[in-house]
Scaffold this motif. Structure first.
Motif, PDB file in Angstrom:
ATOM      1  N   CYS A 185      -0.108  -1.519   5.156  1.00  0.00           N
ATOM      2  CA  CYS A 185      -0.698  -2.794   4.725  1.00  0.00           C
ATOM      3  C   CYS A 185      -1.376  -3.544   5.866  1.00  0.00           C
ATOM      4  CB  CYS A 185       0.347  -3.681   4.074  1.00  0.00           C
ATOM      5  SG  CYS A 185       1.414  -2.825   2.944  1.00  0.00           S
ATOM      6  N   SER A 197     -12.278  -5.065   3.181  1.00  0.00           N
ATOM      7  CA  SER A 197     -12.201  -3.814   2.425  1.00  0.00           C
ATOM      8  C   SER A 197     -12.604  -2.602   3.252  1.00  0.00           C
ATOM      9  CB  SER A 197     -13.063  -3.905   1.175  1.00  0.00           C
ATOM     10  OG  SER A 197     -14.313  -4.435   1.496  1.00  0.00           O
ATOM     11  N   PHE A 207      -9.864   0.114   4.495  1.00  0.00           N
ATOM     12  CA  PHE A 207      -9.527   1.332   3.760  1.00  0.00           C
ATOM     13  C   PHE A 207     -10.377   2.502   4.256  1.00  0.00           C
ATOM     14  CE2 PHE A 207      -8.048  -1.581   0.328  1.00  0.00           C
ATOM     15  CZ  PHE A 207      -6.779  -1.071   0.202  1.00  0.00           C
ATOM     16  N   PHE A 208     -11.690   2.243   4.430  1.00  0.00           N
ATOM     17  CA  PHE A 208     -12.589   3.312   4.847  1.00  0.00           C
ATOM     18  C   PHE A 208     -12.242   3.795   6.248  1.00  0.00           C
ATOM     19  CE2 PHE A 208     -15.040   1.221   1.545  1.00  0.00           C
ATOM     20  CZ  PHE A 208     -15.520   2.298   0.839  1.00  0.00           C
ATOM     21  N   LEU A 268       0.810  -1.216   0.000  1.00  0.00           N
ATOM     22  CA  LEU A 268       0.000   0.000   0.000  1.00  0.00           C
ATOM     23  C   LEU A 268       0.848   1.273   0.000  1.00  0.00           C
ATOM     24  CD1 LEU A 268      -2.879  -1.009   2.375  1.00  0.00           C
ATOM     25  CD2 LEU A 268      -2.777  -1.085  -0.071  1.00  0.00           C
ATOM     26  N   CYS A 269       2.045   1.229   0.633  1.00  0.00           N
ATOM     27  CA  CYS A 269       2.879   2.438   0.683  1.00  0.00           C
ATOM     28  C   CYS A 269       3.192   2.910  -0.729  1.00  0.00           C
ATOM     29  CB  CYS A 269       4.187   2.170   1.426  1.00  0.00           C
ATOM     30  SG  CYS A 269       3.942   1.507   3.051  1.00  0.00           S
ATOM     31  N   LEU A 319      -4.267  11.934   1.260  1.00  0.00           N
ATOM     32  CA  LEU A 319      -4.397  10.498   1.546  1.00  0.00           C
ATOM     33  C   LEU A 319      -5.800  10.040   1.958  1.00  0.00           C
ATOM     34  CD1 LEU A 319      -1.142   9.272   3.270  1.00  0.00           C
ATOM     35  CD2 LEU A 319      -2.118   8.534   1.130  1.00  0.00           C
ATOM     36  N   PRO A 320      -6.514  10.776   2.845  1.00  0.00           N
ATOM     37  CA  PRO A 320      -7.827  10.244   3.272  1.00  0.00           C
ATOM     38  C   PRO A 320      -8.755   9.915   2.120  1.00  0.00           C
ATOM     39  CG  PRO A 320      -7.211  12.064   4.653  1.00  0.00           C
ATOM     40  CD  PRO A 320      -6.170  11.984   3.584  1.00  0.00           C
ATOM     41  N   GLY A 351      -8.996   5.757   6.227  1.00  0.00           N
ATOM     42  CA  GLY A 351      -9.205   7.033   5.553  1.00  0.00           C
ATOM     43  C   GLY A 351      -9.975   8.009   6.415  1.00  0.00           C
ATOM     44  N   PHE A 407      -7.665   6.819   0.308  1.00  0.00           N
ATOM     45  CA  PHE A 407      -8.017   5.584   1.017  1.00  0.00           C
ATOM     46  C   PHE A 407      -9.468   5.204   0.767  1.00  0.00           C
ATOM     47  CE2 PHE A 407      -5.112   3.414   3.763  1.00  0.00           C
ATOM     48  CZ  PHE A 407      -4.009   4.224   3.730  1.00  0.00           C
ATOM     49  N   ILE A 408     -10.342   6.211   0.756  1.00  0.00           N
ATOM     50  CA  ILE A 408     -11.759   5.898   0.577  1.00  0.00           C
ATOM     51  C   ILE A 408     -12.018   5.410  -0.843  1.00  0.00           C
ATOM     52  CG2 ILE A 408     -14.034   6.993   0.490  1.00  0.00           C
ATOM     53  CD1 ILE A 408     -13.065   8.464   3.076  1.00  0.00           C
ATOM     54  N   ASN A 438      -6.748  15.098  10.668  1.00  0.00           N
ATOM     55  CA  ASN A 438      -6.549  16.354   9.943  1.00  0.00           C
ATOM     56  C   ASN A 438      -7.484  17.430  10.473  1.00  0.00           C
ATOM     57  OD1 ASN A 438      -4.621  15.309   8.347  1.00  0.00           O
ATOM     58  ND2 ASN A 438      -5.901  15.072   6.528  1.00  0.00           N
ATOM     59  N   ALA A 482      -9.814   3.808  -2.641  1.00  0.00           N
ATOM     60  CA  ALA A 482      -9.270   2.444  -2.661  1.00  0.00           C
ATOM     61  C   ALA A 482     -10.247   1.473  -2.021  1.00  0.00           C
ATOM     62  CB  ALA A 482      -7.928   2.401  -1.942  1.00  0.00           C
ATOM     63  N   GLY A 483     -10.939   1.915  -0.958  1.00  0.00           N
ATOM     64  CA  GLY A 483     -11.932   1.069  -0.308  1.00  0.00           C
ATOM     65  C   GLY A 483     -13.052   0.710  -1.262  1.00  0.00           C
ATOM     66  N   GLN A 484     -13.466   1.693  -2.079  1.00  0.00           N
ATOM     67  CA  GLN A 484     -14.531   1.408  -3.041  1.00  0.00           C
ATOM     68  C   GLN A 484     -14.066   0.420  -4.102  1.00  0.00           C
ATOM     69  OE1 GLN A 484     -15.250   5.476  -3.874  1.00  0.00           O
ATOM     70  NE2 GLN A 484     -17.123   5.542  -2.687  1.00  0.00           N
ATOM     71  N   THR A 492     -10.215  18.644   4.948  1.00  0.00           N
ATOM     72  CA  THR A 492      -9.742  17.579   5.837  1.00  0.00           C
ATOM     73  C   THR A 492      -9.523  16.271   5.088  1.00  0.00           C
ATOM     74  OG1 THR A 492     -12.044  17.300   6.397  1.00  0.00           O
ATOM     75  CG2 THR A 492     -10.672  18.365   8.030  1.00  0.00           C
ATOM     76  N   PHE A 493     -10.194  16.113   3.920  1.00  0.00           N
ATOM     77  CA  PHE A 493     -10.072  14.858   3.182  1.00  0.00           C
ATOM     78  C   PHE A 493      -9.018  14.909   2.091  1.00  0.00           C
ATOM     79  CE2 PHE A 493     -14.035  13.721   5.150  1.00  0.00           C
ATOM     80  CZ  PHE A 493     -13.931  12.356   5.250  1.00  0.00           C
ATOM     81  N   LYS A 494      -8.409  16.088   1.885  1.00  0.00           N
ATOM     82  CA  LYS A 494      -7.441  16.230   0.787  1.00  0.00           C
ATOM     83  C   LYS A 494      -6.267  15.277   0.965  1.00  0.00           C
ATOM     84  CE  LYS A 494      -7.907  20.220  -1.898  1.00  0.00           C
ATOM     85  NZ  LYS A 494      -8.544  21.440  -1.404  1.00  0.00           N
TER      86      LYS A 494
END
Lengths: 312, 209
Positions: free
Chosen positions: B32, B181, B184-185, A144-145, A289-290, B188, A293-294, B195, A296-298, A285-287
């Protein structure tokens, strides 16, 4: 060099012997899985109908679990006396090789044959599994990194994916040779982590040097990513999976190819989305990485849809 | 204590790893396992302990031998040191905690590729003395463990309504969080939360001054 010669010839010998391994005895013309819980057998000559119909004469098990006998529901011989249909109480795992033993059929002695998927189908299913069903990024959560670090631009993502695939195939092949012909004979397999990470670093260094001499243009565009590859969990995971599942060379090759291709696919998909995300209005606040990640989750949820996919 | 003026006290080293340079939430390294196996508090705790031990042992080893390591081969040396300690931890866990080890799968072995451990060796252990490296390693390991446990806590509570296997809520709010999965959520959303805290904190500070 001398050590290398024996393994290579052994590999070729194994390749030549593969078709012979698939067809056990001359008496059996063909044996294959049919449907979810059946095995279809074709004999060269007609056999005794009553003997073939007795369920108690058959013993069927998976090759690596000889103690677990599968329960046979019925055995029906066709009207020509040559085609036999075995039906089992439970669905068979067609990814495994099955062994069938029959008492007193044909020559009178015990008949013994193996049923397996077509070998290329088996190899192809390993490739597809590593590519889609068990995609290393979205279902195994590895690498993931690098995945989040290099998926900002499509061009970078493509370069990175190609370099990863090359290094993965090269290092997995080397690891397989080393594992089979050095670690196992000397009972050193507990050292696999140390050896595999060393081999991966060596491969990366070798690819770097060779690419620099052979194709400087390619090196200029891909060379920068090579540094990132060295200590990465996707690359080291392939030899570890290979050793835990006891894969042969072709299977290892397919696994590495699928894993690399899957990584390329994941990077390409993600970078396409992230290029568009830059134009979108995202809460501060979501700019960064966050939101990545979301997304990627989808993708991971979407990749769940591939589970259970079977082509052969 | 024979520490010189510019080195830090153990407490400062510890708190840095857990708070200001938390490996998961602040540095975004070693993601990971944070996504893959943080489905329960217990999993997070187990992997956290393994990482903590590997980090501490490798930091101390490198710190002790830092004068014998030639700078040009330092990265391979770090890798081999980490690989050795991972092998030790891997074999010990497989022998004494077979149940937990089976759940971790390949991730214990993959500690060898964690960027966070190599980074601490490169940035801290190869320059400082053994005692400071020890505390730095403990701090980073604890930071990782705290991150894993927090994610595991959220996912276990929301996914199966339990903490450490004990049923607390009596019902299962959202089974979705137990799915891999969902990691990830959760990660995130947590990053977004941190933040947000930082933004609010900065705004308050700005108004006051």
């Amino acid at each position: 060099m001398k050590i290398l010669k024996i393994p290579l010839s052994a590999v070729f010998l194994a390749l030549l012997l593969l078709p012979a391994w698939l067809q056990a005895a001359d008496f059996i013309e063909s044996a294959a899985f049919s449907g979810k819980n059946g095995i279809a057998v074709a004999f060269a000559v007609p056999v005794d109908k009553t003997a073939a119909g007795e369920v108690s004469r058959y013993t069927v098990y998976e090759e690596n679990d000889p103690d677990i006998k599968l329960s046979l529901a019925s055995a029906a011989l066709g009207s020509d006396g040559r085609s036999l249909q075995l039906l089992f109480a439970e669905p068979l795992n067609s990814a495994k090789t099955h062994v069938v033993r029959v008492q007193g059929l044909g020559d009178g002695a015990e008949l013994n044959f193996k049923v397996a998927k077509p070998y290329f189908g088996h190899l192809f299913s390993i490739l597809v599994a590593a590519l889609l069903i068990n995609n290393f990024v979205f279902t195994k959560y590895l690498g993931l990194c690098v995945f989040f670090g290099t998926s900002k631009r499509k061009k970078t993502a493509k370069g990175m994916g190609v370099v990863f695939t090359i290094v993965m195939v090269a290092s997995a092949s080397m690891s397989w040779l080393f594992y089979q012909f050095t670690l196992i004979p000397f009972h050193l397999d507990f050292l696999q982590i140390v050896v595999f990470i060393g081999l991966v670093s060596l491969t990366v260094q070798a690819v770097d040097t060779i690419l620099r001499k052979v194709n400087p243009v390619l090196f200029n565009s891909f060379g920068v990513y090579l540094v990132l590859v060295i200590a990465n969990c996707v690359i080291i995971a392939v030899p570890l999976i290979m050793s835990s599942l006891n894969y042969n060379f072709l299977e290892t090759f397919m696994l590495a190819l699928g894993a690399g291709g899957g990584f390329l696919l994941a990077l390409y998909l993600m970078s396409s989305v992230r290029e568009r995300l830059e134009l979108a209005k995202i809460p501060p606040t979501f700019k960064g990485l966050p939101i990545a990640f979301i997304v990627a989750g989808q993708f991971a949820l979407a990749f769940l849809g591939f589970s259970g996919l079977q082509l052969f | 204590m024979t520490t010189s003026s510019n080195t830090k006290t153990p407490w400062e080293l510890l708190s840095r790893g857990i708070l200001s340079e938390n490996p998961i939430f602040r540095l975004a390294l070693s993601m990971c396992p944070a996504v893959g196996i943080s489905t329960t508090v217990m999993n997070g705790l187990m992997l956290g302990v393994a990482v903590l031990l590997v980090q501490v042992f490798s930091s101390v080893t490198i710190s002790l031998f830092k004068n014998q390591i030639h700078p040009r081969i330092r990265i391979p040396t770090y890798t081999l040191t980490i690989a050795t300690w991972v092998t030790v931890i891997d074999l010990v866990m497989a022998a004494y905690l077979p149940g937990a080890y089976a759940k971790m799968g390949i991730f214990i072995k993959l500690i060898v590729a964690f960027a966070i451990i190599t980074m601490r060796l490169e940035m801290f252990a190869c320059k400082e003395n053994a005692a400071d490296s020890f505390w730095d390693g403990v701090g980073m390991g604890l930071g990782f463990m705290v991150g894993m446990v927090v994610i595991g806590f959220v996912r276990e509570l929301l996914g199966s309504g339990a903490i450490l296997g004990y049923d607390v809520l009596g019902f299962k709010p959202l089974l979705f969080f137990i799915l891999p999965s969902a990691g990830f959520f959760v990660v995130g959303l947590m990053m977004a939360f941190f933040n947000w805290v930082e933004l609010v904190y900065k705004r308050r500070k700005g108004i006051q001054s």
